[in-house]
Scaffold this motif. Structure first.
Motif, PDB file in Angstrom:
ATOM      1  N   ASN A 158      24.823  -1.253  56.430  1.00 23.70           N
ATOM      2  CA  ASN A 158      25.164  -2.229  55.404  1.00 23.70           C
ATOM      3  C   ASN A 158      26.253  -1.675  54.478  1.00 23.70           C
ATOM      4  OD1 ASN A 158      24.801  -4.753  54.176  1.00 23.70           O
ATOM      5  ND2 ASN A 158      23.560  -3.824  52.550  1.00 23.70           N
ATOM      6  N   SER A 159      26.482  -0.371  54.543  1.00 20.68           N
ATOM      7  CA  SER A 159      27.455   0.246  53.639  1.00 20.68           C
ATOM      8  C   SER A 159      28.865   0.021  54.161  1.00 20.68           C
ATOM      9  CB  SER A 159      27.153   1.731  53.534  1.00 20.68           C
ATOM     10  OG  SER A 159      27.282   2.312  54.811  1.00 20.68           O
ATOM     11  N   ARG A 160      29.843   0.383  53.352  1.00 21.09           N
ATOM     12  CA  ARG A 160      31.227   0.136  53.753  1.00 21.09           C
ATOM     13  C   ARG A 160      31.805   1.335  54.482  1.00 21.09           C
ATOM     14  NH1 ARG A 160      30.921  -1.999  48.846  1.00 21.09           N
ATOM     15  NH2 ARG A 160      30.847  -4.277  48.748  1.00 21.09           N
ATOM     16  N   LEU A 161      31.098   1.798  55.518  1.00 20.19           N
ATOM     17  CA  LEU A 161      31.614   2.891  56.327  1.00 20.19           C
ATOM     18  C   LEU A 161      32.432   2.303  57.471  1.00 20.19           C
ATOM     19  CD1 LEU A 161      28.409   5.112  56.586  1.00 20.19           C
ATOM     20  CD2 LEU A 161      30.471   5.619  55.289  1.00 20.19           C
ATOM     21  N   GLY A 204      30.167  -1.923  62.937  1.00 19.44           N
ATOM     22  CA  GLY A 204      29.835  -2.805  64.066  1.00 19.44           C
ATOM     23  C   GLY A 204      29.307  -2.006  65.241  1.00 19.44           C
ATOM     24  N   LEU A 205      30.004  -0.916  65.534  1.00 22.77           N
ATOM     25  CA  LEU A 205      29.597  -0.056  66.646  1.00 22.77           C
ATOM     26  C   LEU A 205      28.228   0.562  66.367  1.00 22.77           C
ATOM     27  CD1 LEU A 205      30.863   0.906  69.325  1.00 22.77           C
ATOM     28  CD2 LEU A 205      31.490   3.013  68.121  1.00 22.77           C
ATOM     29  N   MET A 206      28.013   0.964  65.085  1.00 17.61           N
ATOM     30  CA  MET A 206      26.728   1.562  64.710  1.00 17.61           C
ATOM     31  C   MET A 206      25.599   0.552  64.878  1.00 17.61           C
ATOM     32  SD  MET A 206      26.621   4.151  61.540  1.00 17.61           S
ATOM     33  CE  MET A 206      27.966   3.541  60.557  1.00 17.61           C
ATOM     34  N   ARG A 207      25.844  -0.687  64.374  1.00 15.38           N
ATOM     35  CA  ARG A 207      24.811  -1.717  64.500  1.00 15.38           C
ATOM     36  C   ARG A 207      24.445  -1.912  65.965  1.00 15.38           C
ATOM     37  NH1 ARG A 207      27.014  -6.426  60.391  1.00 15.38           N
ATOM     38  NH2 ARG A 207      27.044  -5.063  58.588  1.00 15.38           N
TER      39      ARG A 207
END
Lengths: 428, 291
Positions: free
Chosen positions: B94-97, B101-104
């Motif tokens: 949810n953070s601005r890293l 998208g890939l992490m999700r």
């Protein structure tokens, strides 16, 4: 619309009646079979069933792949209890008592009564017939039978300074040679174990039967009401398994059946105890020189037999019964046994099959296949009683309790015996 | 729009879902309750009424005691861990890293796989000597661990598989909840001088509580309901150390073909689950804050 249907319906119905009348002499067989090995078994079964159907155009047969052994038995029993049994099925030889208790199978010796039929039943090896019999009747016909053998890595034997043509014959030799075969790296971690005997679950109990046989005893008898767990032979066998781990010949703790051929192929184990059903798989994948020998034994050689047999079910029509018997006879002709044995690694269950030119050529090409056959006179039936699944689980719990270090052999076996007697007492 | 349905039509509309519910839920449940008062029969020995004898057998069943304690350890171990991991992953994605998208996707991937496939992947991880875990341990000079073949590690190994599989699904719920939290609440807290840890525990967590109830109930149900990996990986062994209640029911009913005792165990499981769901709703509902 309605009027048209009203005229069409009797037509369809009379056609259906005519159809079923003309089929009265024919039988539509349903044949359930399991697959338990890494082999193109389904294709071979279909090839054989199609050949039978081609010879008997009045009949038809539907070969149904029903999963592993356990699932196939469950499906066949459920279908039989729902009143719609398969006419023929290949099920575990040791399911005989369950099938008799559920009253779903026909004794084959009651329907195969001609002289030719009797000669056919007599043509199988005695070692495979012991577990087809109950109360003087033959209930099943051997088909996909196997026995475990000792596979070993000849290169590892050479590296350890051992003669690559001599396998350990006794448990003491197994320990002695196994110590030489166990290899450690610089950190003291084992990279190659001397041997590997699967000891978990039903496969563990199966191999355990071979150990007990080699000490001159058996875990069960042909009455189906006796479990012999609390014996000197069983205790010695469990202690042997423990000793292998204590002396660093085998990995401690539970050892799975499924990973065993892989551990052998990857060099993690210098020798393994596993089914002849893996011959073809190991032959294709081994990148080293390998051989096969008898299982090392306590007082002499010993091995369990396992695998599946043909059963014919009750509550089928006479035509279906005759067709089913003919089908089973066809599937177990020497030629077809040879085809099945070569495709899978199962031991062809009759002498006649081994004498066919195809089998002769095969055993010349892969002499390892003969070892299992030579070991057969030392083999004993797989553990089987009424309530088999439950009683076997007591044995499995005892073995697993000991090898994982929880209990000692004598206590574990005495407890298993007590529970088994409680269950089997009702059947005596 | 407000046209009234006739009683007949209403009855027909109700009949279809009700008959499905009765045929596949209520009748089998009732039948199981009934079966638990009969003993197990076979074709040659018909079953007879035995009263509460099956329930007396429950009390004397040593294996059941072990299976129950395994099940509770399994539930207590996997539910909080899966929830904590799910919150952590949700905060991360949810953070601005970069590349969220890939992490999700990668966090969610295990959830999309069927449990049987997951179990087979982990069988390869765990295989002593040849598996991935062993190879990593060996690379550091450590001896390989017989994860599935030892009574000490088999249950924990099963729990790891379950958490790995479940956490991704719960992350999705937390992610949705996090995104629905108005930013002005956090801004106001920050204005008051709260640090991000304080904001998380005093602002975000209370707003996530309805999600937590939902996830906790589901995780608990799954802890009792999902045993596919046990069937594939250990079959409850060694020496029943990884056997869970539902697996035991399966083993007794379809392995031993003891339908009477299987039914008795099923009744026990329904009672346990109902009891726990009631407690969970009662405790968490009193503290939940619904908007």
């Amino acid at each position: 619309m309605n009027a048209r249907m009203r005229t069409a319906l009797p037509l369809v119905m009379s056609a259906a009646i005519a159809c079923s009348a003309s089929m009265a002499q024919a039988a539509d067989l349903e044949f359930y079979f399991p697959v338990g090995v890494n082999a193109p078994a389904v294709a071979t079964i279909e090839q054989l069933t199609n050949a039978w159907a081609a010879q008997n155009p009045q009949h038809s047969v539907k070969a149904v792949y029903a999963g592993n052994y356990e699932e196939t038995t469950t499906k066949a029993l459920t279908a039989a209890q729902a009143g719609d049994p398969p006419q023929v099925a290949v099920l575990l030889a040791i399911d005989i008592f369950t099938l008799i208790e559920e009253d779903v199978i026909l004794p084959i010796s009651d329907i195969a009564t001609s002289d030719a039929d009797k000669a056919w039943i007599d043509s199988f090896y005695d070692g495979f017939m012991v577990d087809t019999m109950f109360d003087g009747k033959v209930y099943s016909i051997p088909f996909q039978r196997s026995t475990p053998v000792f596979y070993y890595n000849k290169d590892a034997f050479r590296a350890a300074g051992l003669d690559p043509e001599v396998t350990p014959a006794t448990w003491d030799e197994m320990v002695e040679m196994g110590k030489k075969l166990t290899v450690k790296d610089s950190n003291g971690n084992v990279t190659q174990w001397g041997t590997r005997i699967p000891n978990l679950g039903l496969a563990g109990a199966w191999l355990f039967g071979g150990l007990v046989k080699s000490k001159g005893d058996g875990l069960s008898t042909d009455t189906g009401t006796e479990a012999r767990f609390n014996t000197e032979a069983a205790k010695a066998s469990l202690e042997f398994l423990q000793r292998l781990a204590d002396e660093e010949v085998m990995a401690p703790g539970g050892i799975t059946w499924g990973d065993t051929p892989k551990a052998f192929l990857e060099g993690q184990a210098a020798s393994i105890w596993t089914s002849t059903g893996n011959l073809a798989f190991i032959n294709e994948n081994a990148e080293f020189d390998w051989g096969v020998g008898f299982l090392p034994g306590g007082d002499g050689p010993g091995a369990p037999v396992g695998g599946g047999n043909f059963y014919i079910f009750k509550d089928i029509t006479d035509e279906e019964r005759d067709a089913a018997l003919d089908f089973v006879r066809f599937m177990t002709t020497p030629e077809n046994q040879a085809i099945w044995s070569m495709a899978t690694g199962y031991i062809a269950p009759s002498q006649a099959a081994w004498e066919t030119p195809e089998m002769q050529a095969y055993s010349e090409r892969l002499p390892q296949a003969l070892v299992a056959l030579e070991q057969m006179p030392h083999a004993y039936r797989e553990f089987a009683t009424f309530q088999r699944a439950r009683v076997t689980q007591y044995l499995v719990d005892a073995i697993e309790g000991v090898i994982t270090g929880g209990t000692d052999a004598a206590t574990a076996l005495a407890e298993a015996q007590e529970k088994a007697d409680e269950v089997l007492g009702e059947y005596r | 729009m407000n046209m009234r349905l006739s009683y007949g039509m209403g009855f027909i509309l109700l009949f279809v879902p009700c008959s499905l519910l009765v045929a596949f839920t209520h009748y089998p449940a009732f039948k199981a309750l009934l079966n638990s008062f009969w003993n197990n029969g076979s074709s040659i020995r018909p079953s007879r009424f035995v009263g509460a004898r099956n329930y007396e057998a429950l009390l004397e069943d040593d294996k059941l005691m072990q299976v129950l304690s395994n099940s509770f350890i399994y539930a207590i171990g996997t539910v909080p861990l899966a929830i904590a991991l799910a919150i952590g992953m949700a905060l991360l994605v949810n953070s601005r890293l970069p590349a969220t998208g890939l992490m999700r996707l990668s966090f969610f991937l295990p959830t999309m796989l069927p449990m049987v496939a997951v179990a087979n992947i982990w069988l390869f991880f765990y295989a002593p000597g040849i598996g991935l875990a062993s190879q990593i341990l060996n690379a550091f000079g450590l001896p390989s661990i017989n994860f599935l073949g030892s009574t000490d590690t088999s249950l924990v190994s099963m729990m790891v598989v379950a958490v790995w599989k479940e956490a991704g699904l719960f992350m999705i719920f937390y992610l949705a909840a996090l995104q629905s939290i108005p930013t002005n609440l956090k801004d106001a807290a920050r204005l008051e001088g709260a640090g991000s840890v304080r904001i998380f525990f005093d602002v975000v967590m209370p707003l996530l509580r309805p999600t937590t109830i939902f996830v906790a109930v589901n995780a608990l149900i799954n802890a009792f309901r999902l045993v596919d990996h046990i069937v594939v990986m250990t079959r409850g062994g060694p020496n029943n150390s990884s056997s869970l209640l539902l697996y035991y029911i399966y083993e007794v009913t379809f392995g031993f073909r003891d339908f009477a005792y299987g039914a008795t165990l099923t009744v026990l499981m329904v009672v346990i689950l109902g009891f726990m769901a009631a407690i969970q709703f009662w405790v968490l509902n009193r503290k939940a804050h619904y908007q």
